[in-house]
Scaffold this motif. Structure first.
Motif, PDB file in Angstrom:
ATOM      1  N   VAL A 180      25.588  36.034  30.844  1.00 22.74           N
ATOM      2  CA  VAL A 180      26.930  36.615  30.981  1.00 22.74           C
ATOM      3  C   VAL A 180      28.024  35.559  30.995  1.00 22.74           C
ATOM      4  O   VAL A 180      29.213  35.915  31.016  1.00 22.74           O
ATOM      5  N   ARG A 181      27.670  34.262  31.038  1.00 17.88           N
ATOM      6  CA  ARG A 181      28.709  33.226  31.089  1.00 17.88           C
ATOM      7  C   ARG A 181      29.681  33.326  29.909  1.00 17.88           C
ATOM      8  O   ARG A 181      30.898  33.192  30.093  1.00 17.88           O
ATOM      9  N   PRO A 182      29.208  33.576  28.632  1.00 18.56           N
ATOM     10  CA  PRO A 182      30.167  33.707  27.528  1.00 18.56           C
ATOM     11  C   PRO A 182      31.134  34.866  27.720  1.00 18.56           C
ATOM     12  O   PRO A 182      32.306  34.778  27.347  1.00 18.56           O
ATOM     13  N   LEU A 183      30.652  36.008  28.264  1.00 18.81           N
ATOM     14  CA  LEU A 183      31.539  37.151  28.485  1.00 18.81           C
ATOM     15  C   LEU A 183      32.643  36.785  29.478  1.00 18.81           C
ATOM     16  O   LEU A 183      33.811  37.162  29.295  1.00 18.81           O
ATOM     17  N   ALA A 184      32.268  36.077  30.554  1.00 22.87           N
ATOM     18  CA  ALA A 184      33.276  35.684  31.542  1.00 22.87           C
ATOM     19  C   ALA A 184      34.236  34.647  30.965  1.00 22.87           C
ATOM     20  O   ALA A 184      35.437  34.646  31.279  1.00 22.87           O
ATOM     21  N   ALA A 198      27.709  42.674  34.258  1.00 23.00           N
ATOM     22  CA  ALA A 198      28.489  43.020  33.067  1.00 23.00           C
ATOM     23  C   ALA A 198      29.598  44.012  33.412  1.00 23.00           C
ATOM     24  O   ALA A 198      30.730  43.915  32.904  1.00 23.00           O
ATOM     25  N   ASN A 199      29.299  45.001  34.261  1.00 27.65           N
ATOM     26  CA  ASN A 199      30.333  45.957  34.683  1.00 27.65           C
ATOM     27  C   ASN A 199      31.456  45.233  35.434  1.00 27.65           C
ATOM     28  O   ASN A 199      32.644  45.525  35.250  1.00 27.65           O
ATOM     29  N   ALA A 200      31.073  44.291  36.319  1.00 24.97           N
ATOM     30  CA  ALA A 200      32.095  43.565  37.082  1.00 24.97           C
ATOM     31  C   ALA A 200      33.011  42.779  36.145  1.00 24.97           C
ATOM     32  O   ALA A 200      34.240  42.752  36.320  1.00 24.97           O
ATOM     33  N   ILE A 201      32.428  42.133  35.118  1.00 29.01           N
ATOM     34  CA  ILE A 201      33.246  41.365  34.168  1.00 29.01           C
ATOM     35  C   ILE A 201      34.116  42.307  33.338  1.00 29.01           C
ATOM     36  O   ILE A 201      35.297  42.018  33.071  1.00 29.01           O
ATOM     37  N   LYS A 202      33.540  43.454  32.947  1.00 26.56           N
ATOM     38  CA  LYS A 202      34.277  44.384  32.088  1.00 26.56           C
ATOM     39  C   LYS A 202      35.509  44.944  32.793  1.00 26.56           C
ATOM     40  O   LYS A 202      36.576  45.107  32.189  1.00 26.56           O
ATOM     41  N   PHE A 203      35.395  45.252  34.077  1.00 22.21           N
ATOM     42  CA  PHE A 203      36.503  45.890  34.791  1.00 22.21           C
ATOM     43  C   PHE A 203      37.391  44.883  35.544  1.00 22.21           C
ATOM     44  O   PHE A 203      38.256  45.288  36.308  1.00 22.21           O
ATOM     45  N   THR A 204      37.145  43.604  35.352  1.00 24.18           N
ATOM     46  CA  THR A 204      37.989  42.579  35.988  1.00 24.18           C
ATOM     47  C   THR A 204      38.979  42.039  34.954  1.00 24.18           C
ATOM     48  O   THR A 204      38.593  41.725  33.813  1.00 24.18           O
ATOM     49  N   SER A 205      40.218  41.939  35.357  1.00 21.91           N
ATOM     50  CA  SER A 205      41.261  41.496  34.422  1.00 21.91           C
ATOM     51  C   SER A 205      41.160  39.994  34.177  1.00 21.91           C
ATOM     52  O   SER A 205      40.356  39.290  34.793  1.00 21.91           O
ATOM     53  N   GLU A 206      42.003  39.513  33.239  1.00 19.48           N
ATOM     54  CA  GLU A 206      42.021  38.097  32.890  1.00 19.48           C
ATOM     55  C   GLU A 206      42.227  37.226  34.140  1.00 19.48           C
ATOM     56  O   GLU A 206      42.994  37.567  35.036  1.00 19.48           O
ATOM     57  N   SER A 207      41.524  36.076  34.164  1.00 17.91           N
ATOM     58  CA  SER A 207      41.633  35.079  35.241  1.00 17.91           C
ATOM     59  C   SER A 207      41.234  35.643  36.606  1.00 17.91           C
ATOM     60  O   SER A 207      41.683  35.152  37.642  1.00 17.91           O
ATOM     61  N   GLY A 208      40.407  36.674  36.599  1.00 19.65           N
ATOM     62  CA  GLY A 208      39.931  37.247  37.861  1.00 19.65           C
ATOM     63  C   GLY A 208      38.693  36.511  38.380  1.00 19.65           C
ATOM     64  O   GLY A 208      38.333  35.425  37.902  1.00 19.65           O
ATOM     65  N   LYS A 209      38.045  37.120  39.365  1.00 19.81           N
ATOM     66  CA  LYS A 209      36.872  36.503  39.983  1.00 19.81           C
ATOM     67  C   LYS A 209      35.700  37.485  39.991  1.00 19.81           C
ATOM     68  O   LYS A 209      35.883  38.675  40.252  1.00 19.81           O
ATOM     69  N   VAL A 210      34.510  36.971  39.720  1.00 21.67           N
ATOM     70  CA  VAL A 210      33.254  37.723  39.819  1.00 21.67           C
ATOM     71  C   VAL A 210      32.236  36.802  40.495  1.00 21.67           C
ATOM     72  O   VAL A 210      32.115  35.629  40.131  1.00 21.67           O
ATOM     73  N   TRP A 211      31.522  37.334  41.488  1.00 19.78           N
ATOM     74  CA  TRP A 211      30.554  36.489  42.195  1.00 19.78           C
ATOM     75  C   TRP A 211      29.251  37.267  42.440  1.00 19.78           C
ATOM     76  O   TRP A 211      29.234  38.495  42.487  1.00 19.78           O
ATOM     77  N   LYS A 222      35.334  34.389  27.921  1.00 23.31           N
ATOM     78  CA  LYS A 222      36.323  35.002  27.039  1.00 23.31           C
ATOM     79  C   LYS A 222      37.539  35.492  27.817  1.00 23.31           C
ATOM     80  O   LYS A 222      38.656  35.519  27.294  1.00 23.31           O
ATOM     81  N   LYS A 223      37.320  35.923  29.065  1.00 23.29           N
ATOM     82  CA  LYS A 223      38.419  36.440  29.879  1.00 23.29           C
ATOM     83  C   LYS A 223      38.851  35.428  30.941  1.00 23.29           C
ATOM     84  O   LYS A 223      39.577  35.774  31.870  1.00 23.29           O
ATOM     85  N   THR A 224      38.365  34.211  30.805  1.00 23.17           N
ATOM     86  CA  THR A 224      38.679  33.131  31.767  1.00 23.17           C
ATOM     87  C   THR A 224      38.456  33.580  33.208  1.00 23.17           C
ATOM     88  O   THR A 224      39.271  33.346  34.094  1.00 23.17           O
ATOM     89  N   ILE A 225      37.332  34.282  33.417  1.00 22.88           N
ATOM     90  CA  ILE A 225      36.980  34.784  34.753  1.00 22.88           C
ATOM     91  C   ILE A 225      36.181  33.710  35.488  1.00 22.88           C
ATOM     92  O   ILE A 225      35.294  33.067  34.923  1.00 22.88           O
TER      93      ILE A 225
END
Length: 657
Positions: A510-514, A548-561, A516-519
């Motif tokens: 999932v690192r490439p997905l994050a 993947a759901n967390a990355i999808k619903f998080t806006s640009e420059s957000g955080k996922v852990w 793309k949105k600079t998460i």
């Protein structure tokens, strides 16, 4: 049966209803009046027919089976006795052979030869094996090198040649030799045992030959006394008697190979199994119960025989006793049948009258029977039935309304299920149509020669086709997984697996997905065990879906852990994000099939099929864990699930839904 009897009684009671209507003082109750009639005789004759025939049949079968079982038991007991005797004989021969083997490895042959000093080993052999009366050590050419005897002087002729003897030839080949039985002084049986003397394995430098007194075998056989006139004897494969309580038969060299039991013991049949012979004739032509056991390695057999007349004496006594008990039981059963018939008819007649009263519409009628047995319980049930019937008439309309409401509720549920089906078909058609249209459209562009496509566009189109195909395949796999779980056919491939390794795989995926949105994507581990029992593929699928759901619903420059820790015998995994959050009224519904919640601030149709979280929940529960969400609109969401560290039974094994 009782109801049929009551129906038979009804024609014989024409005045029952009139008597009940004219008896106000009895309080609508009928008391027990015992009487006699045709039913007593009928019941008695039926009892005689069925009980007598049943007892006689059971008794005859019992006598038949007891007869055959007793025969088998006698044969088995004798078989066990013969096996014990054969085991004793085998151990006796093995002990002698073991003592001789120890002598063949004496220190006096350390230099590869046999000398007169070997007598020390022979003396020790006679001490260790009292059954050996004489022992001779021969060199590799068959010449006597050392000899010792218990009962006679040893000849000084050192150069006597034994090379032509069968015992020497067999032992010279590295094999143990067990000779035939012979008799010394026409009284005691003997046999010759010869073993190779080897300096090392395969290098035979001599032969150790011993004469063994088999008096022990005769003592074992003679001590067996099955019953009053039973006896045991031992025979070799040629049919010659080795040991018998009547020693004169042995000394005469009597051959018993013509006996059926001896033929059965030494004549194998198809499959290597031997005939199981129980009844045969002995040497005197008398019928005996015979059993045998072979002595392994010697081609001997031990026979146990007992006169059939004596063996069956206890059996015949048992049969007579069983017959007497059968006749006594039959008489008691007939008497009991007659007595029970008289006691049953009166209460049945009262019950018949009660049936007529209830049938005439008197639902307030009750039966009064005090017999203290099952018939009284039946009368109480009859009264309960009448009360229930009376209540049923009073509340029939209410029950009809309730059933109508239940039917309406069932219809509404069917309508709701139909709407879910329609929504599922519409959602699936849309989800399938989008990747299929992309695949078809890009394929048509690539196949159309009139359209000029650059190399970069060609690669992009193929990449889009591959991405759409994988998306379509994931949709189909999710639907198939869900259908397997609902049908109870989903099986977990549980084995010891590393959760940290799974977390590393998910992070790299999932690192490439994050990116793309600079998460800001972070994975944290604390106190995780090296391994735990789980289906690594399914747990990986759960983590990929949640992250993947967390990355999808998080806006640009957000955080996922992702935080994973081990505590209290279980592993706890948290997947959090700084997205818009989920309304509280939607938090339970998102784990249902084909259900999607609108995240905080969204207005359009949610993306996806609504199967990911449903599958994640079922996979976690199949592992014995649980999954839940904590979220607040505008403050992000946190999904949690747990897994047991120790193995535990799963709630959805194969074959259960």
């Amino acid at each position: 049966m009782i109801s049929e009897t009551i129906q038979k009684l009804k024609p014989a009671l024409p005045s029952t209803r009139a008597q009940a209507e004219g008896s106000e003082a009895e309080g609508s109750k009928i008391s027990n009046r015992v009487g006699r009639g045709r039913l007593v005789r009928h019941y008695f004759f039926i009892s005689v027919l069925f009980i007598a025939c049943g007892l006689i049949t059971i008794g005859l079968l019992e006598i038949y089976f007891r007869y055959h079982e007793s025969r088998e038991t006698l044969a088995l007991l004798q078989k066990e006795t013969a096996a014990v005797a054969a085991l004793k004989i085998e151990r006796f021969i093995q002990d002698v052979e073991t003592a001789m083997k120890a002598a063949t490895k004496g220190r006096d042959i350390a230099h590869g030869g046999i000398s007169q000093e070997y007598k020390f080993e022979l003396k020790r052999l006679l001490f260790l094996a009292p059954a050996i009366t004489e022992a001779i050590a021969l060199d590799a050419n068959g010449f006597k090198q050392a000899q010792i005897s218990r009962f006679r002087a040893v000849s000084p002729d050192i150069r006597k040649d034994f090379s032509s003897l069968e015992s020497f030839q067999r032992a010279k080949q590295g094999k143990s030799y067990f000779g035939p039985v012979y008799f010394v002084r026409e009284s005691e049986p003997y046999m010759t045992i010869a073993l190779p003397i080897e300096h090392f394995k395969g290098n035979v430098i001599g032969v150790l030959q011993a004469e063994v007194n088999l008096k022990y075998v005769w003592e074992v056989v003679s001590s067996i006394k099955p019953g009053k006139a039973g006896y045991a004897y031992a025979v070799n494969q040629s049919g010659n008697l080795i040991a018998h309580p009547d020693i004169s038969l042995v000394l005469q060299g009597r051959n018993v190979s013509q006996l059926d039991q001896v033929k059965a013991a030494f004549q194998p049949v198809a499959g290597g199994r031997r005939t199981k012979l129980t009844v045969a004739r002995n040497l005197h032509g008398n019928e005996v119960i015979s059993s045998f056991a072979l002595v392994p390695g010697l081609d001997w057999a031990v026979f146990i025989e007992r006169p059939a007349e004596e063996a069956y004496e206890a059996l015949y006594t048992s049969v007579l006793r069983t017959s007497a008990l059968l006749l006594g039981g039959l008489g008691m059963a007939l008497f009991a049948s007659f007595f029970v018939a008289r006691q049953v008819i009166g209460p049945l007649r009262v019950l018949g009258q009660g049936v007529e009263r209830i049938g005439s519409g008197d639902l307030g009628f009750r039966v009064d029977l005090k017999t203290g047995d099952e018939i009284e319980a039946l009368a109480e049930e009859f009264n309960k039935m009448a009360a229930a019937l009376q209540e049923a008439y009073a509340t029939l309309e209410r029950k009809v309304i309730e059933r109508t409401q239940q039917l309406g509720l069932a219809n509404r549920r069917l309508d709701e299920a139909s709407r879910y089906k329609s929504a599922f078909l519409a959602s699936m058609s849309h989800e399938f149509r989008t990747p299929l249209n992309a695949i078809i459209g890009f394929s048509e562009v690539l196949l159309d020669p009139s359209l000029k496509v650059s190399e970069e566009e060609h690669r992009q189109f193929l990449t889009d086709i591959l991405t759409s195909g994988k998306h379509l395949l994931n949709l189909i796999n999710d639907i198939l997984d869900l259908s397997k779980i609902e049908a109870g056919r989903m099986e977990l491939q549980v084995e010891s697996a590393s959760l940290p390794a799974i977390l590393d795989t998910v992070q790299s995926t999932v690192r490439p997905l994050a990116a793309k949105k600079t998460i800001d994507l972070r994975f944290e581990r604390n106190g995780l065990p090296d391994s735990l029992p789980m289906d690594a593929g399914r747990i990986k699928q759960v983590l990929l879906n949640l992250v993947a759901n967390a990355i999808k619903f998080t806006s640009e420059s957000g955080k996922v852990w992702v935080r994973a820790s081990g505590e209290n015998g279980e592993v706890r995994v948290e997947v959090g994000d700084s997205g818009p959050g989920i309304p509280s009224e939607e938090q339970e519904r998102i784990f249902l099939e084909f259900q999607q919640a609108k995240t905080g601030g969204s207005t359009g149709k949610p993306e996806g099929t609504g199967l990911g979280l449903a599958l994640a929940m079922k996979f976690v529960e199949m592992h014995g864990g649980k999954i839940w969400v904590e979220s607040e609109v505008g403050k992000g969401s946190r999904f949690f699930f747990t897994l047991p560290i120790s193995p535990s039974p799963f709630p959805l094994p194969k074959g259960e839904g």
